[in-house]
Design a protein around this motif. Structure first.
Motif, PDB file in Angstrom:
ATOM      1  N   ALA A   1      13.381  -0.740  29.469  1.00  0.00           N
ATOM      2  CA  ALA A   1      14.377  -1.140  30.464  1.00  0.00           C
ATOM      3  C   ALA A   1      14.714   0.023  31.386  1.00  0.00           C
ATOM      4  CB  ALA A   1      15.639  -1.638  29.768  1.00  0.00           C
ATOM      5  N   VAL A   2      14.824   1.222  30.829  1.00  0.00           N
ATOM      6  CA  VAL A   2      15.115   2.415  31.637  1.00  0.00           C
ATOM      7  C   VAL A   2      13.970   2.709  32.594  1.00  0.00           C
ATOM      8  CG1 VAL A   2      15.433   4.922  31.536  1.00  0.00           C
ATOM      9  CG2 VAL A   2      16.678   3.441  29.946  1.00  0.00           C
ATOM     10  N   ILE A   3      12.745   2.590  32.104  1.00  0.00           N
ATOM     11  CA  ILE A   3      11.569   2.814  32.945  1.00  0.00           C
ATOM     12  C   ILE A   3      11.544   1.816  34.098  1.00  0.00           C
ATOM     13  CG2 ILE A   3       9.035   2.691  33.022  1.00  0.00           C
ATOM     14  CD1 ILE A   3       9.053   3.745  30.127  1.00  0.00           C
ATOM     15  N   SER A   4      11.880   0.569  33.802  1.00  0.00           N
ATOM     16  CA  SER A   4      11.888  -0.460  34.833  1.00  0.00           C
ATOM     17  C   SER A   4      12.890  -0.137  35.932  1.00  0.00           C
ATOM     18  CB  SER A   4      12.226  -1.820  34.206  1.00  0.00           C
ATOM     19  OG  SER A   4      12.277  -2.834  35.183  1.00  0.00           O
TER      20      SER A   4
ATOM     21  N   ALA B   1      11.629   3.360  37.805  1.00  0.00           N
ATOM     22  CA  ALA B   1      10.325   3.386  38.489  1.00  0.00           C
ATOM     23  C   ALA B   1      10.453   3.001  39.956  1.00  0.00           C
ATOM     24  CB  ALA B   1       9.356   2.457  37.776  1.00  0.00           C
ATOM     25  N   ASP B   2       9.669   3.676  40.776  1.00  0.00           N
ATOM     26  CA  ASP B   2       9.596   3.338  42.201  1.00  0.00           C
ATOM     27  C   ASP B   2       8.468   2.348  42.469  1.00  0.00           C
ATOM     28  OD1 ASP B   2      11.727   5.008  42.914  1.00  0.00           O
ATOM     29  OD2 ASP B   2      10.414   6.762  43.013  1.00  0.00           O
ATOM     30  N   ASP B   3       7.367   2.491  41.730  1.00  0.00           N
ATOM     31  CA  ASP B   3       6.228   1.600  41.911  1.00  0.00           C
ATOM     32  C   ASP B   3       6.570   0.192  41.421  1.00  0.00           C
ATOM     33  OD1 ASP B   3       4.985   3.797  42.805  1.00  0.00           O
ATOM     34  OD2 ASP B   3       3.500   3.943  41.188  1.00  0.00           O
TER      35      ASP B   3
ATOM     36  N   VAL C   1       7.790  -3.898  37.326  1.00  0.00           N
ATOM     37  CA  VAL C   1       7.631  -5.270  36.866  1.00  0.00           C
ATOM     38  C   VAL C   1       7.112  -5.309  35.428  1.00  0.00           C
ATOM     39  CG1 VAL C   1       6.320  -7.401  37.179  1.00  0.00           C
ATOM     40  CG2 VAL C   1       7.333  -6.241  39.156  1.00  0.00           C
ATOM     41  N   VAL C   2       6.066  -4.515  35.134  1.00  0.00           N
ATOM     42  CA  VAL C   2       5.483  -4.513  33.794  1.00  0.00           C
ATOM     43  C   VAL C   2       6.504  -4.079  32.752  1.00  0.00           C
ATOM     44  CG1 VAL C   2       3.771  -3.433  32.291  1.00  0.00           C
ATOM     45  CG2 VAL C   2       3.119  -4.186  34.580  1.00  0.00           C
ATOM     46  N   ALA C   3       7.213  -2.983  33.027  1.00  0.00           N
ATOM     47  CA  ALA C   3       8.219  -2.492  32.078  1.00  0.00           C
ATOM     48  C   ALA C   3       9.352  -3.500  31.916  1.00  0.00           C
ATOM     49  CB  ALA C   3       8.767  -1.151  32.547  1.00  0.00           C
TER      50      ALA C   3
ATOM     51  N   ILE D   1       4.501   7.865  30.361  1.00  0.00           N
ATOM     52  CA  ILE D   1       3.513   8.843  30.853  1.00  0.00           C
ATOM     53  C   ILE D   1       3.142   8.531  32.293  1.00  0.00           C
ATOM     54  CG2 ILE D   1       1.136   9.650  30.577  1.00  0.00           C
ATOM     55  CD1 ILE D   1       1.493   9.249  27.547  1.00  0.00           C
ATOM     56  N   ALA D   2       2.959   7.218  32.565  1.00  0.00           N
ATOM     57  CA  ALA D   2       2.618   6.804  33.937  1.00  0.00           C
ATOM     58  C   ALA D   2       3.751   7.127  34.894  1.00  0.00           C
ATOM     59  CB  ALA D   2       2.324   5.305  33.962  1.00  0.00           C
ATOM     60  N   LEU D   3       4.990   6.959  34.475  1.00  0.00           N
ATOM     61  CA  LEU D   3       6.143   7.261  35.320  1.00  0.00           C
ATOM     62  C   LEU D   3       6.244   8.759  35.574  1.00  0.00           C
ATOM     63  CD1 LEU D   3       8.755   6.302  36.727  1.00  0.00           C
ATOM     64  CD2 LEU D   3       9.937   6.633  34.541  1.00  0.00           C
ATOM     65  N   ALA D   4       5.997   9.556  34.534  1.00  0.00           N
ATOM     66  CA  ALA D   4       6.074  11.016  34.680  1.00  0.00           C
ATOM     67  C   ALA D   4       4.966  11.551  35.574  1.00  0.00           C
ATOM     68  CB  ALA D   4       6.012  11.663  33.308  1.00  0.00           C
ATOM     69  N   ALA D   5       3.833  10.863  35.598  1.00  0.00           N
ATOM     70  CA  ALA D   5       2.687  11.320  36.395  1.00  0.00           C
ATOM     71  C   ALA D   5       2.854  11.016  37.878  1.00  0.00           C
ATOM     72  CB  ALA D   5       1.413  10.675  35.881  1.00  0.00           C
ATOM     73  N   ARG D   6       3.829  10.175  38.240  1.00  0.00           N
ATOM     74  CA  ARG D   6       4.011   9.809  39.665  1.00  0.00           C
ATOM     75  C   ARG D   6       4.672  10.933  40.433  1.00  0.00           C
ATOM     76  NH1 ARG D   6       0.782   5.643  41.161  1.00  0.00           N
ATOM     77  NH2 ARG D   6       0.488   4.315  39.341  1.00  0.00           N
TER      78      ARG D   6
END
Length: 207
Positions: free
Chosen positions: A62-65, A68-70, A75-77, A202-207
């Motif tokens: 929920a926090v990632i969602s 996230a900017d992407d 949506v996925v999170a 990991i995907a969020l941190a890599a952005r």
């Protein structure tokens, strides 16, 4: 006041139906109540662990969602968080209802006997409850009970009267099958939410 009246009406209805239970059925119901009550108590803490383990990962999704900017990541999170939360909430509610159902073993046994007496085939329903002897504790009891109902052809249409019994209803079709399904779904939520939360973080941190 409405809730109190409903409770009194249910108790009155159960009391009036109890007279339809013969001695043999009541004996079998008493034994089944002991077995099922023990099984529920054995599963009390393991099922709580299953619920609690998933919560941090669902919260992380929920926090990632939110963070996230992407759009795809958001949506996925978000979808995974909502699905995981819905399954966890549904299983938590079902778990609470079942724990409440066995708090009064005597009343529970009475309702089991009434449910059998209301069935279209009393002999088959009574046989299924009676065959719980020696099943062992925990989830095996629920799985075997589900199998017994199915094997004896005792389905939702046969035991519709059980839906009017607040304690016994959770141990007859279709609710017994739904409970087992929710348990396995809740069990899968733990690894799926953990892996998803890790990868998406990991995907969020890599952005």
């Amino acid at each position: 006041m409405g809730i109190g009246n409903t409770g009194r009406r249910v108790n009155a209805a159960v009391g009036s139906m109890a007279g339809r239970v013969d001695g043999h059925t009541l004996e079998v119901a008493n034994h089944a109540a002991r077995v099922l009550t023990l099984a529920v108590r054995v599963l009390r803490w393991p099922t709580l662990v299953v619920l609690v383990l998933a919560w941090p990962f669902i919260a992380g999704l929920a926090v990632i969602s939110v963070a996230a900017d992407d759009t795809w990541l958001k949506v996925v999170a978000g979808v995974l968080a909502v699905l995981g939360g819905a399954i966890s909430a549904a299983f938590g509610f079902r778990r609470n209802r079942i724990l409440t159902a066995v708090q009064d073993e005597e009343e529970f046994a009475t309702e089991l006997g009434i449910a059998v007496a209301l069935s279209d085939d009393v002999g088959e329903a009574r046989l299924a409850l009676g065959q719980l002897a020696g099943t062992g504790g925990g989830a095996r009891v629920f799985s075997r009970l589900k199998g017994l109902w199915r094997g004896l052809g005792v389905g939702p249409g046969v035991l519709q009267g059980a839906n009017d019994l607040p304690r016994a209803r959770w141990f007859f079709p279709p609710k017994i099958g739904t409970t087992i399904t929710l348990f396995f779904l809740a069990l899968w939520v733990v690894p799926v939410s953990f892996v998803s939360c890790l990868l998406l973080a990991i995907a969020l941190a890599a952005r």
